[in-house]
Design a protein around this motif. Structure first.
Motif, mmCIF file in Angstrom:
data_model
loop_
_atom_site.group_PDB
_atom_site.id
_atom_site.type_symbol
_atom_site.label_atom_id
_atom_site.label_comp_id
_atom_site.label_asym_id
_atom_site.label_seq_id
_atom_site.Cartn_x
_atom_site.Cartn_y
_atom_site.Cartn_z
ATOM 1 N N GLY A 157 0.826 -1.208 0.000
ATOM 2 C CA GLY A 157 0.000 0.000 0.000
ATOM 3 C C GLY A 157 0.857 1.252 0.000
ATOM 4 O O GLY A 157 0.540 2.243 -0.671
ATOM 5 N N ILE A 158 1.948 1.244 0.738
ATOM 6 C CA ILE A 158 2.840 2.416 0.767
ATOM 7 C C ILE A 158 3.434 2.656 -0.617
ATOM 8 O O ILE A 158 3.553 3.804 -1.086
ATOM 9 N N GLN A 159 3.801 1.582 -1.312
ATOM 10 C CA GLN A 159 4.393 1.742 -2.668
ATOM 11 C C GLN A 159 3.366 2.350 -3.619
ATOM 12 O O GLN A 159 3.698 3.227 -4.446
ATOM 13 N N ARG A 160 2.105 1.920 -3.523
ATOM 14 C CA ARG A 160 1.076 2.503 -4.383
ATOM 15 C C ARG A 160 0.907 3.989 -4.105
ATOM 16 O O ARG A 160 0.776 4.797 -5.014
ATOM 17 N N LEU A 161 0.913 4.340 -2.831
ATOM 18 C CA LEU A 161 0.774 5.768 -2.472
ATOM 19 C C LEU A 161 1.975 6.563 -2.968
ATOM 20 O O LEU A 161 1.844 7.726 -3.400
ATOM 21 N N ARG A 162 3.149 5.988 -2.951
ATOM 22 C CA ARG A 162 4.341 6.704 -3.445
ATOM 23 C C ARG A 162 4.248 6.932 -4.964
ATOM 24 O O ARG A 162 4.644 8.001 -5.471
ATOM 25 N N ASP A 163 3.745 5.955 -5.705
ATOM 26 C CA ASP A 163 3.580 6.132 -7.158
ATOM 27 C C ASP A 163 2.602 7.261 -7.442
ATOM 28 O O ASP A 163 2.823 8.098 -8.323
#
Length: 819
Positions: A157-163
């Protein structure tokens, strides 16, 4: 429609502002979206991930500890207490971190997964460590796997938010460049338009400025080809006009300043009037110390000070000068020559150096404080000085170094006056005795009430102790011969006195203070009260030694109670009609290892004063019942109850416990009380007697005839027995004593009470009492008190002597029997 220059400028500004606002709004939206995305990274990703990692660390540490302990302990089946505490602590910490993460996760799937792990951990914690190690390892492994899976989901989820954040940042950068280009293009177009269209309005403005001056306009009215030059000329004209109008404005300001000064002067007069109405005295000194202003209260307080007085004149004033030389203080008031007391408050202005002085008049407050101090040192009832004031006066006499004499007076029997006549009568006795003692002692004496019924006298400048002794005997004789009259009733005030001569400082052999001097005085007074006939006792060092001996006796008595040195002796009560023993009176005896057999007359009063009589009474009660339970059932036991023991709240329970533990029948236990018991709280005493009667005990009045209200209490509580005091029996040769014995016998017959005669020492006394109808007797004629082991022998001796008519001859001398 033609637009003015202002309109064009405003329109240009509006256009630029609209373009800038549009792009700013788009940038604001983009920035807000980007900020929300970044915040979501932390709120729903980083922070929950950190909390989950903390929970994993706790569970991992707990799992490692369980594995380690299992290897060391050889796979025990259960978890010990220390391990239980560790499991609960780590699970509580992991649950706290996990629930903290749960409050921040917004994904429903993650929330459901977290709830499942939370439920597993909560279930494991609910066991409170009461599980096997194998079960704990399995549960911890499953919990750890769930937490690690949750960690992986959070990281995704954190990676999606970073993208999302990277995409929004690129869009915001493109928008910034676009808005900058649009603003630059619009600005160039607007500047070109304004340059083309502004020259006409400028010329019209210049014409308008020239027209302001009217016919006196100093500039040419024709138009030049240079529009800006026309505008400059017009501006110069306006400047001249502004200067003219500024001069007019300055004149108006001058007029307003004058009006303001008048207003300030009026305010100053009102301020001075307010200061004059202040209760505190006030003055203002400049940096040189000269008086600048003051209110009327100041001039009333310092009448010799003139207005605008210089610093030298202020310092020369008898009252104000010393105050100015001292620092301000609210602790100690200053007393002025006009009879006033003031506190001085000072404040110096750091910028100007002026100083404000405020004088607070505390005359009334100080007078009230002095009155309170006088009342604190005065006895409210007699208006004489009280004990603290007397102690302070003694300290002054000791510090003076001269010889003087201290006296302590005590009204004997004062407690009976309060009991029989009421506290109002007692207060009046104290007032009259205080006045008479103060009058008789003279003006050089310091007379005080020390408390209750005790007075103190300090006689200064006494030449010798004999003079003070003669004075005190005169006071005692006066109080004895001239009764105190209360409510028309004369009362004889018998007074005991202790006298302590205090040597001069040069003749003193040891350090002296007021308290030690008063202790010597109390020692002498105690001796005077203890001696029945003596009313005055002069202190001697031997008395202090006696008091020390008494202190040691009290200590020995405490040790005796702890070591069980007390024992019971028994004296028979004889039924002369049946010629047999009807019972025994138990009497306490003290066998001291060094002192030997100590007389009850010596230790009983000391135990009563020291508050130990209750413990001794409980011992006598328990031991007496225990001994009597072994006797034949027709023998009773009589025990004396002291007033202090009788008023104990545990008396009834003590009696019940003694009867229960010994198995003694209540009707064989006879309790004896004296008439002095009724002097205080007669209603409470009667209630306790009724309770004892209801328990089945026999209640006797001891020493009948020596008290104050025997007949009154006999009518309110019919005793089972009354004992004639031995003072009447031993001196029955006197007609009045025979009359008293006869009256008591008649009273006993009328009220159906058994009468016992105490102190029978001769056959003649026994025969006289038999003729008066007395059948039960007690005394040395039959036997002195003897230990429990002698009781069988005592019974046989008394029975044998009755059979042999042995009581017809007195075989031992009375003094020997009393020994």
């Amino acid at each position: 429609m033609r637009l003015s220059i202002n309109a064009k400028l405003i329109a240009s500004g509006v256009i630029l502002a609209a373009i800038a606002s549009a792009f700013s709004f788009q940038m604001y939206r983009g920035t807000g979206t980007l900020g929300q995305t970044v915040q979501a990274v932390f709120d729903f990703g980083v922070d929950p991930l950190r909390d989950v990692d903390a929970a994993i660390a706790r569970v991992q540490r707990l799992q490692d500890r369980v594995v380690s302990d299992t290897e060391d302990a050889g796979e025990p089946l259960a978890i010990d207490g220390e391990m239980q505490a560790r499991v609960l602590d780590d699970l509580s910490a992991a649950l706290g971190a996990l629930r903290k993460a749960g409050t921040r996760i917004g994904d429903p799937a993650l929330t459901q997964q977290l709830q499942q792990v939370d439920f597993a951990m909560s279930r494991l914690r609910a066991t409170e460590g009461d599980v096997t190690r194998r079960f704990l390892r399995r549960e911890l492994a499953e919990t750890l796997a769930g937490l690690e899976d949750m960690t992986r989901n959070l990281q995704q989820g954190i990676q999606r938010l970073r993208d999302d954040t990277s995409t929004q940042s690129r869009q915001l950068t493109d928008l910034n460049w676009l808005s900058l280009a649009a603003l630059l293009g619009a600005g160039v177009l607007l500047i070109a338009y304004l340059g083309w269209s502004i020259s006409g309005p400028i010329r019209r403005a210049a014409m308008t400025l020239r027209d302001v001056g009217g016919d006196d306009e100093p500039l040419p009215r024709r138009r030049s080809r240079n529009a800006l030059q026309d505008l400059a000329n017009a501006v110069a004209f306006v400047e001249a006009l502004v200067v003219q109008r500024a001069d007019a404005a300055q004149q108006r300001d001058t007029d307003q300043k004058e009006r303001a000064e008048h207003e300030v002067a009026a305010q100053r007069r009102r301020f001075d009037a307010a200061l004059d109405r202040m209760s505190q005295a006030y003055c203002l000194l400049d940096r040189d110390g000269d008086l600048q202003s003051a209110n009327e209260a100041f001039y009333r307080l310092f009448p010799n000070v003139t207005r605008k007085a210089t610093a030298a004149l202020l310092a020369a004033d008898a009252d104000l000068g010393p105050l100015l030389a001292e620092p301000a203080s609210r602790e100690t008031p200053r007393r002025l020559g006009v009879g006033r007391s003031v506190y001085l408050l000072r404040h110096r202005a750091a910028r100007t150096g002026d100083e404000i002085l405020v004088f607070e008049d505390v005359t009334d407050r100080e007078a009230a404080r002095e009155a309170i101090e006088r009342l604190e040192g005065e006895d409210a009832l007699t208006s004489l000085p009280n004990r603290p004031a007397f102690i302070a006066h003694i300290e002054q006499l000791i510090g003076g170094g001269d010889r003087f004499t201290l006296v302590a007076l005590d009204i004997e029997g004062f407690r009976n006056i309060n009991t029989t006549l009421g506290h109002g009568a007692g207060d009046e006795v104290l007032r009259q005795v205080g006045r008479r003692v103060a009058t008789a002692a003279g003006t050089d004496a310091f007379v005080a009430r020390l408390g209750a019924d005790e007075f103190g006298i300090a006689l200064a400048r006494q030449a010798d102790a004999s003079a003070a002794e003669r004075l005190m005997r005169a006071i005692l004789l006066d109080l004895q011969e001239k009764p105190v009259v209360v409510a028309g009733r004369p009362l004889s005030a018998r007074v005991a006195a202790g006298v302590v001569p205090i040597a001069a400082a040069a003749d003193r052999t040891e350090a002296l203070d007021a308290h030690s001097a008063m202790q010597d005085c109390e020692v002498a007074l105690h001796r005077a009260k203890s001696e029945g006939s003596a009313q005055l006792q002069v202190f001697a060092p031997e008395l202090r030694a006696e008091m020390e001996a008494r202190r040691r006796l009290v200590a020995d008595l405490h040790d005796a109670m702890a070591r069980n040195e007390f024992e019971l002796y028994f004296q028979p009560i004889v039924d002369c009609r049946r010629k047999t023993v009807s019972g025994f009176e138990a009497l306490a005896r003290w066998a001291h290892p060094q002192r030997g057999m100590v007389s009850p007359a010596e230790f009983i009063p000391v135990m009563e004063e020291a508050g130990m009589i209750g413990a001794l009474g409980r011992f006598v009660l328990r031991e007496g019942c225990r001994q009597a339970a072994r006797w034949p059932s027709d023998l009773s036991i009589s025990l004396n109850l002291s007033p202090l023991q009788f008023k104990s709240p545990t008396l009834l329970s003590d009696v019940r416990n003694a009867l229960a533990s010994s198995g003694l029948s209540p009707d064989r236990l006879h309790l004896e009380v004296t008439e002095s018991l009724f002097l205080d709280d007669a209603e409470g005493v009667l209630q306790t007697l009724q309770s004892l009667r209801q328990m089945g005990l026999v209640v006797s009045m001891d020493d009948f005839g020596t008290g104050y209200s025997s007949l009154g209490y006999l009518s309110r509580f019919p005793f089972d027995k009354i004992k004639i005091d031995q003072s009447f029996v031993r001196d029955m040769a006197r007609p009045e004593n025979i009359a008293i014995v006869r009256a008591v016998m008649g009273l006993g017959t009328a009220m159906r009470m058994t009468v016992v005669a105490e102190g029978v020492e001769t056959v003649e006394q026994m025969q006289q009492l038999e003729r008066e109808g007395c059948r039960e007797m007690q005394g040395y004629l039959f036997s002195r008190p003897r230990p429990a082991g002698d009781l069988p022998k005592m019974l046989m001796e008394i029975r044998s002597r009755f059979r042999a008519d042995g009581y017809g001859v007195v075989r031992a001398d009375n003094d020997a029997r009393r020994a």
